[in-house]
Motif scaffolding. Sequence first.
Motif, PDB file in Angstrom:
ATOM      1  N   ASN A 141       0.806  -1.228   0.000  1.00 14.66           N
ATOM      2  CA  ASN A 141       0.000   0.000   0.000  1.00 14.66           C
ATOM      3  C   ASN A 141       0.844   1.286   0.000  1.00 14.66           C
ATOM      4  OD1 ASN A 141      -2.495   1.411   0.003  1.00 14.66           O
ATOM      5  ND2 ASN A 141      -2.346   1.741   2.206  1.00 14.66           N
ATOM      6  N   LEU A 142       2.124   1.166  -0.408  1.00 13.54           N
ATOM      7  CA  LEU A 142       3.000   2.335  -0.440  1.00 13.54           C
ATOM      8  C   LEU A 142       3.206   2.768  -1.898  1.00 13.54           C
ATOM      9  CD1 LEU A 142       4.827   4.285   1.142  1.00 13.54           C
ATOM     10  CD2 LEU A 142       6.599   2.534   1.146  1.00 13.54           C
ATOM     11  N   HIS A 143       2.862   4.029  -2.185  1.00 13.15           N
ATOM     12  CA  HIS A 143       2.940   4.568  -3.546  1.00 13.15           C
ATOM     13  C   HIS A 143       4.363   5.069  -3.852  1.00 13.15           C
ATOM     14  CE1 HIS A 143      -1.565   4.973  -4.044  1.00 13.15           C
ATOM     15  NE2 HIS A 143      -1.430   4.696  -2.765  1.00 13.15           N
ATOM     16  N   SER A 144       4.585   5.461  -5.110  1.00 11.64           N
ATOM     17  CA  SER A 144       5.907   5.957  -5.523  1.00 11.64           C
ATOM     18  C   SER A 144       5.804   7.217  -6.373  1.00 11.64           C
ATOM     19  CB  SER A 144       6.631   4.907  -6.375  1.00 11.64           C
ATOM     20  OG  SER A 144       6.831   3.734  -5.655  1.00 11.64           O
ATOM     21  N   ASP A 149      -7.906  10.162   2.801  1.00 13.68           N
ATOM     22  CA  ASP A 149      -8.422  11.384   2.171  1.00 13.68           C
ATOM     23  C   ASP A 149      -7.438  11.822   1.081  1.00 13.68           C
ATOM     24  OD1 ASP A 149      -8.851  14.247   1.673  1.00 13.68           O
ATOM     25  OD2 ASP A 149     -10.250  14.171   3.351  1.00 13.68           O
ATOM     26  N   LYS A 150      -7.927  11.932  -0.133  1.00 16.75           N
ATOM     27  CA  LYS A 150      -7.051  12.185  -1.292  1.00 16.75           C
ATOM     28  C   LYS A 150      -6.358  13.551  -1.247  1.00 16.75           C
ATOM     29  CE  LYS A 150      -7.083   8.397  -3.632  1.00 16.75           C
ATOM     30  NZ  LYS A 150      -6.333   7.539  -2.745  1.00 16.75           N
ATOM     31  N   ARG A 151      -6.772  14.400  -0.295  1.00 15.08           N
ATOM     32  CA  ARG A 151      -6.153  15.737  -0.198  1.00 15.08           C
ATOM     33  C   ARG A 151      -4.932  15.726   0.714  1.00 15.08           C
ATOM     34  NH1 ARG A 151     -11.663  18.492   1.679  1.00 15.08           N
ATOM     35  NH2 ARG A 151     -11.492  16.658   3.028  1.00 15.08           N
ATOM     36  N   ILE A 152      -4.635  14.556   1.305  1.00 17.67           N
ATOM     37  CA  ILE A 152      -3.516  14.472   2.253  1.00 17.67           C
ATOM     38  C   ILE A 152      -2.581  13.326   1.872  1.00 17.67           C
ATOM     39  CG2 ILE A 152      -2.878  14.259   4.694  1.00 17.67           C
ATOM     40  CD1 ILE A 152      -5.903  14.842   5.322  1.00 17.67           C
ATOM     41  N   TRP A 153      -1.312  13.671   1.659  1.00 20.67           N
ATOM     42  CA  TRP A 153      -0.294  12.670   1.339  1.00 20.67           C
ATOM     43  C   TRP A 153       0.909  12.833   2.255  1.00 20.67           C
ATOM     44  CZ3 TRP A 153      -0.547   8.770  -2.348  1.00 20.67           C
ATOM     45  CH2 TRP A 153      -1.698   8.779  -3.140  1.00 20.67           C
ATOM     46  N   PHE A 154       1.477  11.703   2.667  1.00 20.59           N
ATOM     47  CA  PHE A 154       2.715  11.709   3.450  1.00 20.59           C
ATOM     48  C   PHE A 154       3.828  11.188   2.553  1.00 20.59           C
ATOM     49  CE2 PHE A 154      -0.642  11.319   6.571  1.00 20.59           C
ATOM     50  CZ  PHE A 154      -0.201  12.062   7.666  1.00 20.59           C
ATOM     51  N   LYS A 160      -1.394   1.274   7.949  1.00 22.87           N
ATOM     52  CA  LYS A 160      -2.596   1.749   8.655  1.00 22.87           C
ATOM     53  C   LYS A 160      -3.654   2.287   7.689  1.00 22.87           C
ATOM     54  CE  LYS A 160      -1.419   1.194  13.000  1.00 22.87           C
ATOM     55  NZ  LYS A 160      -2.148   0.272  13.854  1.00 22.87           N
ATOM     56  N   GLY A 161      -3.258   2.499   6.394  1.00 22.14           N
ATOM     57  CA  GLY A 161      -4.239   2.949   5.407  1.00 22.14           C
ATOM     58  C   GLY A 161      -4.158   4.410   5.017  1.00 22.14           C
ATOM     59  N   TYR A 162      -3.101   5.116   5.481  1.00 28.16           N
ATOM     60  CA  TYR A 162      -2.913   6.515   5.063  1.00 28.16           C
ATOM     61  C   TYR A 162      -2.308   6.540   3.660  1.00 28.16           C
ATOM     62  CZ  TYR A 162      -3.539   7.617  10.016  1.00 28.16           C
ATOM     63  OH  TYR A 162      -4.050   7.733  11.288  1.00 28.16           O
ATOM     64  N   ASN A 163      -2.399   7.702   2.978  1.00 27.97           N
ATOM     65  CA  ASN A 163      -1.757   7.864   1.666  1.00 27.97           C
ATOM     66  C   ASN A 163      -0.273   8.137   1.892  1.00 27.97           C
ATOM     67  OD1 ASN A 163      -4.191   7.710   0.171  1.00 27.97           O
ATOM     68  ND2 ASN A 163      -4.637   9.832   0.699  1.00 27.97           N
ATOM     69  N   ALA A 164       0.546   7.133   1.648  1.00 30.11           N
ATOM     70  CA  ALA A 164       1.986   7.290   1.855  1.00 30.11           C
ATOM     71  C   ALA A 164       2.702   7.032   0.543  1.00 30.11           C
ATOM     72  CB  ALA A 164       2.464   6.312   2.923  1.00 30.11           C
ATOM     73  N   VAL A 165       3.763   7.803   0.312  1.00 33.20           N
ATOM     74  CA  VAL A 165       4.453   7.719  -0.970  1.00 33.20           C
ATOM     75  C   VAL A 165       5.959   7.877  -0.771  1.00 33.20           C
ATOM     76  CG1 VAL A 165       4.074  10.205  -1.452  1.00 33.20           C
ATOM     77  CG2 VAL A 165       4.465   8.649  -3.350  1.00 33.20           C
ATOM     78  N   LYS A 166       6.728   7.135  -1.553  1.00 30.00           N
ATOM     79  CA  LYS A 166       8.188   7.234  -1.514  1.00 30.00           C
ATOM     80  C   LYS A 166       8.672   7.959  -2.769  1.00 30.00           C
ATOM     81  CE  LYS A 166      10.195   4.776   1.895  1.00 30.00           C
ATOM     82  NZ  LYS A 166      10.927   5.476   2.970  1.00 30.00           N
ATOM     83  N   LEU A 167       9.625   8.871  -2.599  1.00 24.30           N
ATOM     84  CA  LEU A 167      10.279   9.483  -3.753  1.00 24.30           C
ATOM     85  C   LEU A 167      11.414   8.543  -4.166  1.00 24.30           C
ATOM     86  CD1 LEU A 167      10.605  11.999  -5.626  1.00 24.30           C
ATOM     87  CD2 LEU A 167      12.345  12.779  -4.032  1.00 24.30           C
TER      88      LEU A 167
END
Length: 399
Positions: free
Chosen positions: A87-90, A318-323, A340-347
């Motif tokens: 569930n971790l975006h890039s 919530d699509k307006r919040i990214w970590f 936990k289901g938050y919007n998380a992303v790796k550079l």
Amino acid sequence: MINKKIFNNTKSAFKLKSNTELDRAIFLFSMMNRPTLVKAGSALTKFSLKLHLPVETLIKKTIFEQFCGGVTEEDCKPVTNEMYDENLHSILDYSVEGKKTEEEFDAAMEKKLSLIEYANGKKEISFAMFKPTGIGRFEIWEKVSEKLSLSDDEKEEWKRVKKRVDTLCSKAHELKVRLYADGEETWMQTAADDLMEEMMRKYNKEEVLIFNTLQCYRWDRLDYLKGLHEKAEKEGFKIGAKIVRGAYMEKENARAKKLGYASPICESKEATDVNFNSTLSYCLKNLDDISVFIGTHNEVSSYLALQIIEDKGLSLDDKRIWFSQLYGMSDHISYNLAKKGYNAVKLVPFGPVRDVVPYLLRRAQENTSVKGQTGRELSLLREERKRRKGDESTKSHRE
């Protein structure tokens, strides 16, 4: 109340790391914990590359594999897919820096365009990005920022820079891909701020696709954001704010001292933390107008955001919040947020080893200058090593 221990879960933080990768990370962060070693290593690396000594393999097997996804987008695929399974975006970042010619800037823009197209329709890639000085000469950004008069040639050059930025933003808008402009030094940032404001006005009418970076070690950024918010409300556009602490502190303070002006940087680490957290709170309290991208490796700030999300009764995704955190760092934050289901992303940076070295050296130096950061990283990695050894011995006892 938010559980203040979620970032201590090393099992989920380092789930994707093999024992060998874990040991490599422990070795690298131990090295980065020693500033003099980082300084000497950086100088030696630059010197070796200049003399074309065969150090690329060594760099690739150590610092490159820790902080980069690969040489090409295709190399990054296994990495981004594996993370997305958790569930971790890039965000893919072609991290080649220091270009100077118009041809190079055009080529960089084409590369960024192809990455916007690459992100289109890929669930695992949630943003695209560009660095303003990657598509235009630093000096032209500086001149425009300082409102100096431009020669006819420079006016044409500036038109081309603006066109490149608009081409990227227009493509992002067309394909519905979120795009952010990275932060730069203060003496060229004003031109970037003005241009990105223009892009938001043009492309962020219905939804937030275009983001600008606010470096919160600058004491004026919260006021800047409030002023921008007033304009956005009045003129009917929305704001994309990527908030970070900042990357050029020593350079900024040295320049201010040399040229005799007041430093644009907060007077202490504590003041920066207060400024970052205030800016973060302001964004989260104005989500109807502002989408926020929280770029932080700081646990306290991350917990503050989680607490506000809970207090406001917002959906975790919530699509307006990214970590966001950098690839190879702060996995204890990224993976546990994702779990936990938050919007998380790796550079995820990528590029030819030799070309990515300036980026990697900056990473190593930044790690050294963030007080306590590397130590915390190291203690968690060691804790996970210990946990695995414990598991192994329990397993062998059972057998």
